[in-house]
Design a protein around this motif. Sequence first.
Motif, PDB file in Angstrom:
ATOM      1  N   LEU A 199       0.843  -1.203   0.000  1.00  0.00           N
ATOM      2  CA  LEU A 199       0.000   0.000   0.000  1.00  0.00           C
ATOM      3  C   LEU A 199       0.876   1.249   0.000  1.00  0.00           C
ATOM      4  N   PRO A 200       0.853   2.035  -1.083  1.00  0.00           N
ATOM      5  CA  PRO A 200       1.716   3.226  -1.142  1.00  0.00           C
ATOM      6  C   PRO A 200       1.436   4.213  -0.014  1.00  0.00           C
ATOM      7  N   GLN A 201       0.164   4.282   0.433  1.00  0.00           N
ATOM      8  CA  GLN A 201      -0.181   5.238   1.480  1.00  0.00           C
ATOM      9  C   GLN A 201       0.486   4.921   2.815  1.00  0.00           C
ATOM     10  N   LEU A 202       0.968   3.678   2.966  1.00  0.00           N
ATOM     11  CA  LEU A 202       1.559   3.257   4.249  1.00  0.00           C
ATOM     12  C   LEU A 202       3.061   3.029   4.144  1.00  0.00           C
ATOM     13  N   ASN A 203       3.686   3.621   3.135  1.00  0.00           N
ATOM     14  CA  ASN A 203       5.130   3.428   2.961  1.00  0.00           C
ATOM     15  C   ASN A 203       5.931   3.935   4.157  1.00  0.00           C
ATOM     16  N   GLN A 204       5.426   4.965   4.798  1.00  0.00           N
ATOM     17  CA  GLN A 204       6.158   5.567   5.906  1.00  0.00           C
ATOM     18  C   GLN A 204       5.819   4.924   7.251  1.00  0.00           C
TER      19      GLN A 204
END
Length: 219
Positions: A199-204
């Motif tokens: 999930l790109p939104q949770l990369n951080q």
Amino acid sequence: HNRNTPEPTLEAMQHAEEAEFERMQQLAREEEERRCPSLRHIPRFFERKARDADKSNSLRSRVMRSATLRLVHRMGTEEALVDEDLEAILALLKEHARERSADNVSDDVIDFASFVRIGEQLVATRGDRLRQFFKPSVFMKFPYDHDNCIPISLFFTFVVRKVNIRSTRSMVSPYDALGRGYLKEKDMENFIFELIPALPQLNQLQEEFYPFYVFTAVR
């Protein structure tokens, strides 16, 4: 070492599967007889209701789960649509569409005859898996105007959603521990946990916070 080995036939593979299943049955039977020697002479006539933990480890549950996964995989490979299929559908819909204006809003529509022609053309060029979307019963799902035409936007959205649903089912099916066709809370937690890196939104999101996110998402 398999370089010169001929590819097994379908009949040979089915025979090997049946032989492996019989071997697993025999091992399970021997293990039961070891725990309860009376089973060698008296057949079991009562089966207690197994707990979920027992179900996931039983031979029957493992076979059911394996069969379900193979069915879903076969459906996913034989019936799944790729981006090129969707692009071909949209291009033909636009090619055969006619413009309709109502309440100062224009929309492209298609009649049943063109709908059938598109289906036949797609089946001939891209395979039989597209036939399912061009049946009369599918056409009748949508509202039609006085010319018996349906909006191509609604139909294409329907196709995309169907494709997404099947893709999602193929993704979550391996997490069905009992092979019953649904996910329990623990299964859903495993699915979400392994989905997080994609999930790109949770990369951080730091890995130590994964359990908190999983718990919140599942609940």
